[in-house]
Write an enzyme that holds these catalytic residues in place. Structure first.
Site, PDB file in Angstrom:
ATOM      1  N   GLY A  55       0.817  -1.215   0.000  1.00 28.28           N
ATOM      2  CA  GLY A  55       0.000   0.000   0.000  1.00 28.28           C
ATOM      3  C   GLY A  55       0.843   1.254   0.000  1.00 28.28           C
ATOM      4  N   GLY A  67       2.631   3.567   1.490  1.00 28.12           N
ATOM      5  CA  GLY A  67       3.234   3.736   2.801  1.00 28.12           C
ATOM      6  C   GLY A  67       3.739   5.141   3.063  1.00 28.12           C
ATOM      7  NE  ARG A  68       8.656   6.282  -0.132  1.00 27.89           N
ATOM      8  CZ  ARG A  68       9.947   6.352  -0.409  1.00 27.89           C
ATOM      9  NH1 ARG A  68      10.731   7.091   0.354  1.00 27.89           N
ATOM     10  NH2 ARG A  68      10.460   5.711  -1.433  1.00 27.89           N
ATOM     11  N   GLY A  90       7.155   7.099   6.605  1.00 29.96           N
ATOM     12  CA  GLY A  90       6.228   7.861   5.772  1.00 29.96           C
ATOM     13  C   GLY A  90       6.859   9.023   5.036  1.00 29.96           C
ATOM     14  CG  ASP A 127       5.207  -3.361  -4.920  1.00 28.60           C
ATOM     15  OD1 ASP A 127       5.809  -4.432  -5.078  1.00 28.60           O
ATOM     16  OD2 ASP A 127       5.744  -2.348  -4.406  1.00 28.60           O
ATOM     17  CG  ASN A 128       7.705  -0.695  -7.522  1.00 27.89           C
ATOM     18  OD1 ASN A 128       6.962  -0.105  -6.755  1.00 27.89           O
ATOM     19  ND2 ASN A 128       8.888  -1.130  -7.149  1.00 27.89           N
TER      20      ASN A 128
END
Length: 499
Positions: free
Chosen positions: A99, A101-102, A136, A262-263
């Protein structure tokens, strides 16, 4: 350029017409939250070209409110900030829930883009429920790299997210050493990833999987809605776009560095710039990411990994597609799409107007020559464009890139013969080759010089480098040193996942 009917670049920040299509999905897809303010934010850099995409007046980029807004300190009333959930495979291993995250999505603004809008996302805007062990925040170093590369890739004609700005702060965060923090503002039609689909598949939540797929088709692939098998058609198109994107990376010598699922964008655009690199001394096995101990994402591996990631997406979409054979049929187009695109690009890079039977041997010989001599990738193709077909005595600038001069002479003789087969016009060939072979790319050492100056609050090198990279195919004689071979110290630079 703004699409017809969209506003020219005259909008004030408060006038940006935010909408929230992703935010209209069910609450399970994201968490609504506010960015965490940064102390004393200051503007590091901003892209007028990116601002123009959303109709933002360039004068806004220098106002105090601009830095406050894109630090996350000032919330525009029309925004609805959220962080999205997704999962993914990292270095080939299932990593579970990840997810944003930042990263915090503010919403989207009308633009000439798939779906008719560009999402605006703050990267480094503070903790979210998906931060895991992170803080974050993004650091100034990585934010500058992402900013410069996003805009450089756009100028190279490679599909990519864009970078609106970087806002810095003297607030320190801990990486290998304490570093100053920053927020990079990114633009893309969507930041939905392969891992967004994997998240619901591995939770066995077919309803949410279908909701996401239907949203993606309706918004970004509306032409697929009437297909007999729309989910198979979606996988087919994402696979094709991914293959063509990777071919474009290979042709320019770009290495992403972290091709986790995820990228990977579901639109076939480059996103999530971290430990990337542009090939210098050619080595097909080069690993640009110091964290990649196994070389999974080496230059030569990128086409295979792109295919592997599409298989992971196909697995995630299987409950919607229904038949394994239909998944395989969708994925089967990857190899042909990649080969067709890379052949097209390499022929253009070599100034060849048509394909001949012996071209594969000529191209294979070229890559062997580059590999054996570790010749500079960008300079080789650029100088090849200046080759005089009937005057080998003028080959010195190109020939000097090679240690084995005899091997170079043998290959270039074959190349001259091939040019002769199509009665190549020298001036036209030179112009065509220089239009596709950049003179300027974002070499790591150039980024590092800009970063070190920025750490001392001197942002002039970022601006200078950005201007140069906005015109990568132009000669720019006043900036000749930016196209030179890298200095010896550049080979010691390392970038990792913390970058």
């Amino acid at each position: 350029m703004i699409a017809p009917g969209l506003p020219a670049a005259t909008l004030l920040l408060e006038q940006l017409p935010f909408s929230h299509s992703f935010g209209s999905l069910p609450p399970a897809f994201f968490t609504r939250l506010q960015p965490t303010p940064m102390p004393a934010p200051y503007l590091v850099c901003a892209s007028e070209a990116a601002a123009a995409l959303i109709g933002l007046n360039p004068a806004e980029l220098t106002t105090p409110g601009f830095a406050e807004t894109f630090a996350g300190n000032r919330i525009l009333p029309a925004t609805q900030p959220l962080a999205a959930v997704y999962s993914g495979h990292q270095f080939g291993v299932w990593a579970g829930q990840l997810g944003d995250g930042r990263a915090i999505l503010l919403g989207e603004v009308a633009a000439e883009a798939p779906g008719g809008a560009l999402e605006i996302q703050l990267k480094g805007a503070g903790l979210t429920p998906y931060s895991r062990m992170g803080d974050g925040r993004a650091v100034l170093r990585s934010s500058i790299r992402e900013y410069l590369c996003s805009e450089a890739m756009a100028a190279l004609g490679i599909p990519t997210s864009r970078a609106l700005c970087v806002v810095g702060s003297d607030q320190l965060v801990m990486r290998e050493t304490p570093e100053s923090s920053a927020v990079a503002t990114r633009l893309a039609p969507t930041f939905i990833r392969f891992g967004s689909f994997e998240h619901w598949y591995y939770q066995d939540k077919t309803s949410e999987l279908k909701t996401l797929a239907d949203y993606v088709i309706a918004r970004f692939y509306p032409e697929l809605q009437d297909e007999a098998k729309p989910y198979q058609a979606l996988l087919t198109e994402i696979t094709r776009r991914t293959a063509r994107l990777v071919a474009q990376w290979q042709a320019v010598g770009f290495m992403h560095g972290v091709l986790n699922t995820d990228n990977m964008s579901i639109l076939g655009i480059t996103i999530d710039y971290g430990p990337f690199g542009f090939m210098e001394a050619f080595d097909a096995g080069h690993i640009c990411n110091h964290s990649d101990s196994q070389g999974r994402y080496a230059y030569a591996m990128q086409p295979k990994i792109g295919h592997w990631n599409c298989y992971a997406l196909g697995q995630a979409l299987l409950p919607l597609i229904g038949e394994v054979d239909d998944v395989h049929a969708a994925l089967a187009g990857y190899a042909d799409a990649y080969q067709e695109k890379i052949d097209e690009l390499l022929h253009a890079k070599l100034g060849l107007q048509r394909r001949e039977e012996g071209d594969s041997a000529l191209i294979d010989g070229m890559f062997k020559l580059l590999q054996d001599n570790h010749a500079d990738f960008t300079l080789f193709f650029r100088r090849l464009g200046d080759l005089q077909q009937s005057n080998p005595a003028a080959d010195s600038p190109l020939r000097d890139l090679f240690i084995d001069r005899a091997a170079f002479d043998a290959w270039v003789a074959q190349y001259r013969l091939r040019l002769g087969q199509e009665s190549s016009n020298e001036a036209a060939r030179r112009a065509a080759m220089h239009a596709v072979n950049p003179k300027y790319v974002l070499r790591n050492y150039l980024a590092q010089v800009a970063i070190e100056k920025a750490q001392d609050k001197d942002f002039s090198e970022i601006a200078r480098l950005q201007k140069i990279l906005e015109h990568p195919f132009d000669e720019q004689p006043e900036h000749e040193r930016y196209a030179a071979l890298p200095p010896d110290w550049a080979s010691q630079l390392e970038v990792s996942c913390s970058s």
